[in-house]
Design a protein around this motif. Structure first.
Motif, PDB file in Angstrom:
ATOM      1  N   ILE A   1       0.836  -1.204   0.000  1.00 20.94           N
ATOM      2  CA  ILE A   1       0.000   0.000   0.000  1.00 20.94           C
ATOM      3  C   ILE A   1       0.871   1.255   0.000  1.00 20.94           C
ATOM      4  CG2 ILE A   1      -1.753   1.283   1.298  1.00 20.94           C
ATOM      5  CD1 ILE A   1      -2.820  -1.501   2.207  1.00 20.94           C
ATOM      6  N   ASP A   2       1.951   1.226   0.773  1.00 15.48           N
ATOM      7  CA  ASP A   2       2.910   2.348   0.740  1.00 15.48           C
ATOM      8  C   ASP A   2       3.547   2.490  -0.641  1.00 15.48           C
ATOM      9  OD1 ASP A   2       2.366   2.833   3.415  1.00 15.48           O
ATOM     10  OD2 ASP A   2       4.198   1.841   4.142  1.00 15.48           O
ATOM     11  N   GLY A   3       3.652   1.372  -1.360  1.00 13.48           N
ATOM     12  CA  GLY A   3       4.226   1.381  -2.706  1.00 13.48           C
ATOM     13  C   GLY A   3       3.252   1.798  -3.787  1.00 13.48           C
ATOM     14  N   LYS A   4       2.022   2.162  -3.388  1.00 10.93           N
ATOM     15  CA  LYS A   4       1.029   2.768  -4.286  1.00 10.93           C
ATOM     16  C   LYS A   4       0.400   1.799  -5.276  1.00 10.93           C
ATOM     17  CE  LYS A   4       2.001   6.746  -2.382  1.00 10.93           C
ATOM     18  NZ  LYS A   4       1.105   7.283  -1.324  1.00 10.93           N
ATOM     19  N   VAL A   5       0.352   0.498  -4.940  1.00 11.51           N
ATOM     20  CA  VAL A   5      -0.385  -0.414  -5.816  1.00 11.51           C
ATOM     21  C   VAL A   5      -1.878  -0.142  -5.683  1.00 11.51           C
ATOM     22  CG1 VAL A   5       1.441  -2.144  -5.576  1.00 11.51           C
ATOM     23  CG2 VAL A   5      -0.634  -2.345  -4.186  1.00 11.51           C
ATOM     24  N   GLU A   6      -2.635  -0.505  -6.706  1.00  7.49           N
ATOM     25  CA  GLU A   6      -4.066  -0.179  -6.715  1.00  7.49           C
ATOM     26  C   GLU A   6      -4.927  -1.194  -5.971  1.00  7.49           C
ATOM     27  OE1 GLU A   6      -2.416   2.752  -9.064  1.00  7.49           O
ATOM     28  OE2 GLU A   6      -2.154   0.615  -9.506  1.00  7.49           O
ATOM     29  N   TYR A   7      -4.532  -2.488  -5.983  1.00  8.89           N
ATOM     30  CA  TYR A   7      -5.326  -3.496  -5.265  1.00  8.89           C
ATOM     31  C   TYR A   7      -4.464  -4.713  -4.964  1.00  8.89           C
ATOM     32  CZ  TYR A   7      -6.076  -5.630  -9.959  1.00  8.89           C
ATOM     33  OH  TYR A   7      -5.932  -6.179 -11.205  1.00  8.89           O
ATOM     34  N   LEU A   8      -4.983  -5.589  -4.116  1.00  6.31           N
ATOM     35  CA  LEU A   8      -4.246  -6.767  -3.670  1.00  6.31           C
ATOM     36  C   LEU A   8      -5.056  -8.036  -3.921  1.00  6.31           C
ATOM     37  CD1 LEU A   8      -2.970  -5.446  -0.213  1.00  6.31           C
ATOM     38  CD2 LEU A   8      -1.663  -5.587  -2.347  1.00  6.31           C
ATOM     39  N   VAL A   9      -4.351  -9.110  -4.256  1.00  5.17           N
ATOM     40  CA  VAL A   9      -4.959 -10.424  -4.441  1.00  5.17           C
ATOM     41  C   VAL A   9      -4.420 -11.359  -3.360  1.00  5.17           C
ATOM     42  CG1 VAL A   9      -5.282 -12.387  -5.981  1.00  5.17           C
ATOM     43  CG2 VAL A   9      -5.185 -10.065  -6.923  1.00  5.17           C
ATOM     44  N   SER A  10      -5.322 -11.893  -2.563  1.00  2.58           N
ATOM     45  CA  SER A  10      -4.937 -12.795  -1.470  1.00  2.58           C
ATOM     46  C   SER A  10      -5.164 -14.241  -1.875  1.00  2.58           C
ATOM     47  CB  SER A  10      -5.770 -12.472  -0.222  1.00  2.58           C
ATOM     48  OG  SER A  10      -5.469 -13.364   0.831  1.00  2.58           O
ATOM     49  N   LEU A  11      -4.115 -15.046  -1.766  1.00  2.00           N
ATOM     50  CA  LEU A  11      -4.152 -16.492  -2.002  1.00  2.00           C
ATOM     51  C   LEU A  11      -4.456 -16.869  -3.444  1.00  2.00           C
ATOM     52  CD1 LEU A  11      -5.704 -17.888   1.301  1.00  2.00           C
ATOM     53  CD2 LEU A  11      -3.324 -17.399   0.709  1.00  2.00           C
ATOM     54  N   GLY A  12      -3.764 -16.188  -4.355  1.00  2.00           N
ATOM     55  CA  GLY A  12      -3.664 -16.709  -5.700  1.00  2.00           C
ATOM     56  C   GLY A  12      -2.574 -17.769  -5.728  1.00  2.00           C
ATOM     57  N   THR A  13      -2.139 -18.135  -6.912  1.00  2.00           N
ATOM     58  CA  THR A  13      -1.081 -19.145  -7.035  1.00  2.00           C
ATOM     59  C   THR A  13       0.184 -18.716  -6.305  1.00  2.00           C
ATOM     60  OG1 THR A  13      -1.948 -19.722  -9.207  1.00  2.00           O
ATOM     61  CG2 THR A  13       0.255 -20.499  -8.680  1.00  2.00           C
ATOM     62  N   THR A  14       0.533 -17.438  -6.407  1.00  2.00           N
ATOM     63  CA  THR A  14       1.743 -16.916  -5.770  1.00  2.00           C
ATOM     64  C   THR A  14       1.681 -17.042  -4.254  1.00  2.00           C
ATOM     65  OG1 THR A  14       2.022 -15.380  -7.616  1.00  2.00           O
ATOM     66  CG2 THR A  14       3.216 -14.852  -5.602  1.00  2.00           C
ATOM     67  N   GLY A  15       0.475 -17.081  -3.708  1.00  2.00           N
ATOM     68  CA  GLY A  15       0.297 -17.254  -2.258  1.00  2.00           C
ATOM     69  C   GLY A  15       0.423 -18.692  -1.796  1.00  2.00           C
TER      70      GLY A  15
ATOM     71  N   THR B   1      12.684  -9.273 -13.403  1.00  2.00           N
ATOM     72  CA  THR B   1      11.503 -10.099 -13.636  1.00  2.00           C
ATOM     73  C   THR B   1      11.894 -11.509 -14.059  1.00  2.00           C
ATOM     74  OG1 THR B   1      10.188  -8.159 -14.236  1.00  2.00           O
ATOM     75  CG2 THR B   1       9.378 -10.290 -14.987  1.00  2.00           C
ATOM     76  N   ARG B   2      12.862 -11.627 -14.940  1.00  2.00           N
ATOM     77  CA  ARG B   2      13.325 -12.953 -15.366  1.00  2.00           C
ATOM     78  C   ARG B   2      13.815 -13.766 -14.177  1.00  2.00           C
ATOM     79  NH1 ARG B   2      17.605 -15.940 -16.310  1.00  2.00           N
ATOM     80  NH2 ARG B   2      19.071 -14.329 -15.619  1.00  2.00           N
ATOM     81  N   LEU B   3      14.565 -13.121 -13.298  1.00  2.00           N
ATOM     82  CA  LEU B   3      15.098 -13.819 -12.125  1.00  2.00           C
ATOM     83  C   LEU B   3      13.996 -14.285 -11.186  1.00  2.00           C
ATOM     84  CD1 LEU B   3      18.163 -11.521 -11.320  1.00  2.00           C
ATOM     85  CD2 LEU B   3      18.195 -13.774 -12.417  1.00  2.00           C
ATOM     86  N   MET B   4      12.903 -13.550 -11.132  1.00  2.00           N
ATOM     87  CA  MET B   4      11.808 -13.933 -10.231  1.00  2.00           C
ATOM     88  C   MET B   4      11.230 -15.303 -10.582  1.00  2.00           C
ATOM     89  SD  MET B   4      11.581 -11.584  -7.935  1.00  2.00           S
ATOM     90  CE  MET B   4      13.373 -11.693  -8.117  1.00  2.00           C
ATOM     91  N   PHE B   5      11.341 -15.688 -11.850  1.00  2.00           N
ATOM     92  CA  PHE B   5      10.746 -16.947 -12.295  1.00  2.00           C
ATOM     93  C   PHE B   5      11.792 -17.996 -12.673  1.00  2.00           C
ATOM     94  CE2 PHE B   5       7.775 -13.507 -13.082  1.00  2.00           C
ATOM     95  CZ  PHE B   5       6.624 -13.987 -12.460  1.00  2.00           C
ATOM     96  N   ALA B   6      13.071 -17.671 -12.492  1.00  2.00           N
ATOM     97  CA  ALA B   6      14.148 -18.565 -12.940  1.00  2.00           C
ATOM     98  C   ALA B   6      14.109 -19.911 -12.234  1.00  2.00           C
ATOM     99  CB  ALA B   6      15.508 -17.903 -12.734  1.00  2.00           C
ATOM    100  N   GLU B   7      13.697 -19.934 -10.967  1.00  2.00           N
ATOM    101  CA  GLU B   7      13.603 -21.184 -10.216  1.00  2.00           C
ATOM    102  C   GLU B   7      12.195 -21.375  -9.656  1.00  2.00           C
ATOM    103  OE1 GLU B   7      16.783 -21.404  -7.354  1.00  2.00           O
ATOM    104  OE2 GLU B   7      18.338 -21.224  -8.899  1.00  2.00           O
ATOM    105  N   GLY B   8      11.242 -20.796 -10.342  1.00  2.00           N
ATOM    106  CA  GLY B   8       9.845 -20.996  -9.964  1.00  2.00           C
ATOM    107  C   GLY B   8       9.309 -19.897  -9.061  1.00  2.00           C
ATOM    108  N   ASN B   9       8.008 -19.750  -9.099  1.00  2.00           N
ATOM    109  CA  ASN B   9       7.281 -18.758  -8.316  1.00  2.00           C
ATOM    110  C   ASN B   9       6.586 -19.444  -7.142  1.00  2.00           C
ATOM    111  OD1 ASN B   9       5.901 -16.311  -7.693  1.00  2.00           O
ATOM    112  ND2 ASN B   9       4.128 -17.007  -8.823  1.00  2.00           N
ATOM    113  N   PRO B  10       6.727 -18.932  -5.904  1.00  7.78           N
ATOM    114  CA  PRO B  10       7.280 -17.646  -5.507  1.00  7.78           C
ATOM    115  C   PRO B  10       8.684 -17.688  -4.903  1.00  7.78           C
ATOM    116  CG  PRO B  10       5.944 -18.465  -3.722  1.00  7.78           C
ATOM    117  CD  PRO B  10       5.927 -19.529  -4.799  1.00  7.78           C
ATOM    118  N   ALA B  11       9.479 -18.704  -5.200  1.00  5.08           N
ATOM    119  CA  ALA B  11      10.813 -18.787  -4.592  1.00  5.08           C
ATOM    120  C   ALA B  11      11.638 -17.545  -4.889  1.00  5.08           C
ATOM    121  CB  ALA B  11      11.537 -20.044  -5.088  1.00  5.08           C
ATOM    122  N   GLY B  12      11.596 -17.077  -6.138  1.00  6.68           N
ATOM    123  CA  GLY B  12      12.400 -15.918  -6.514  1.00  6.68           C
ATOM    124  C   GLY B  12      11.976 -14.652  -5.805  1.00  6.68           C
ATOM    125  N   VAL B  13      10.673 -14.378  -5.807  1.00 10.15           N
ATOM    126  CA  VAL B  13      10.214 -13.127  -5.202  1.00 10.15           C
ATOM    127  C   VAL B  13      10.328 -13.179  -3.675  1.00 10.15           C
ATOM    128  CG1 VAL B  13       7.716 -13.612  -4.976  1.00 10.15           C
ATOM    129  CG2 VAL B  13       8.514 -11.281  -5.480  1.00 10.15           C
TER     130      VAL B  13
END
Length: 293
Positions: free
Chosen positions: A34-48, A243-255
């Protein structure tokens, strides 16, 4: 529909070393977004890592996320599955307090026909008065929601308000943009192609990268939505390698590795996922230093 224009972030679920949910880390992450000014949040998608969470854990995470958010930005809950009746039961059992919509991935593993996918979403739509976002991610589900099926659903059900498209096919994006209702949202489900999708008329992005770099990413998306692609392009290109690195070993390990380095939460994941390797951590650290010197 302006609630879902811009940058949505598919939140990771922070864990402690013992595998339990790290609620302090989740609070810090939500405030960081929210401090980073994103517009909305998704809780418990695949990344969660929703596939490795129990029903009770999901309920607690949804409730806690709504409590911490406290109405500051719109919230979307990821509720999908490959057994239609069970998805409907989960939606009926869902405490919708604080939530604006449901994001529901197309059924995985079953490999339904297009008619089966249509009937799946028809049943979901008719079971709730909540707004529903489709989610097409063939790389995970092993089936594609065709543009024809997407637009058929969009025209037939008023509470199906948009789709998170992660097919990677610009032929598909073009067809959806051409044939959809005017107010139906085409949202990028892939960070790397968000800018060109917006150029086609897309409404924004539901992001993985935004977990780590919410300000940089959301600024790029806002500039793109204003049509200022000359200003957006350098920001987009700056994020390409990260962005490439975020997915290099799968999501969400990179992020999660990036979030640990940024001091937001730990990098623990649940098996069968494993944390990012030492080499990938070094590359991510170098990129963060380059983007935020």
């Amino acid at each position: 529909m302006n609630r879902f224009h811009g940058t949505g972030v598919a939140l990771v679920t922070p864990f402690n070393a013992d595998g339990s949910v790290d609620y302090d880390g989740l609070e810090k992450l939500i405030n960081y977004q929210i401090d980073g000014k994103v517009e909305y949040l998704v809780s418990l998608g695949t990344t969660g890592e929703s596939a490795t969470l129990s029903k009770e854990e999901k309920k607690k995470i949804w409730a806690y996320t709504a409590e911490i958010n406290n109405g500051r930005v719109p919230l979307v809950a990821g509720i999908g599955g490959n057994y239609t009746a069970e998805v409907i039961e989960s939606i009926k059992d869902f405490d919708r307090n604080g939530y604006d919509a449901i994001l529901s991935a197309s059924p995985y593993y079953n490999k339904p026909t297009q008619e089966g996918i249509y009937q799946h979403y028809k049943a979901i739509s008719e079971s709730t008065d909540m707004d529903v976002l489709l989610y097409n991610v063939p790389g995970r589900t092993a089936s594609n929601v065709s543009p024809e099926t997407t637009c058929r659903l969009a025209h037939d059900f008023k509470n199906i308000i948009g789709t998170k498209e992660a097919s990677g096919s610009f032929d598909q994006f073009n067809q959806i943009m051409r044939d959809k209702p005017a107010d139906f949202l085409l949202i990028s489900g892939d960070d790397p192609v968000a800018l060109p999708m917006i150029a086609l008329g897309g409404a924004g992005l539901i992001s993985v990268v935004g977990n780590a770099l919410p300000f940089e990413l959301s600024e790029m998306i806002r500039l793109s939505l204003k049509g200022d692609f000359k200003a957006a392009q350098p920001l987009h290109l700056q994020l390409v390698e990260f962005t490439r690195l975020m997915f290099a070993e799968g999501n969400p390990a990179g992020v999660k590795a990036a979030l640990k380095q940024l001091g937001i939460c730990g990098d623990y994941v649940r098996l069968p996922l494993v944390p990012a390797s030492a080499g990938l951590n070094q590359e991510i650290a170098a990129q963060i230093e380059k983007i935020r010197p």
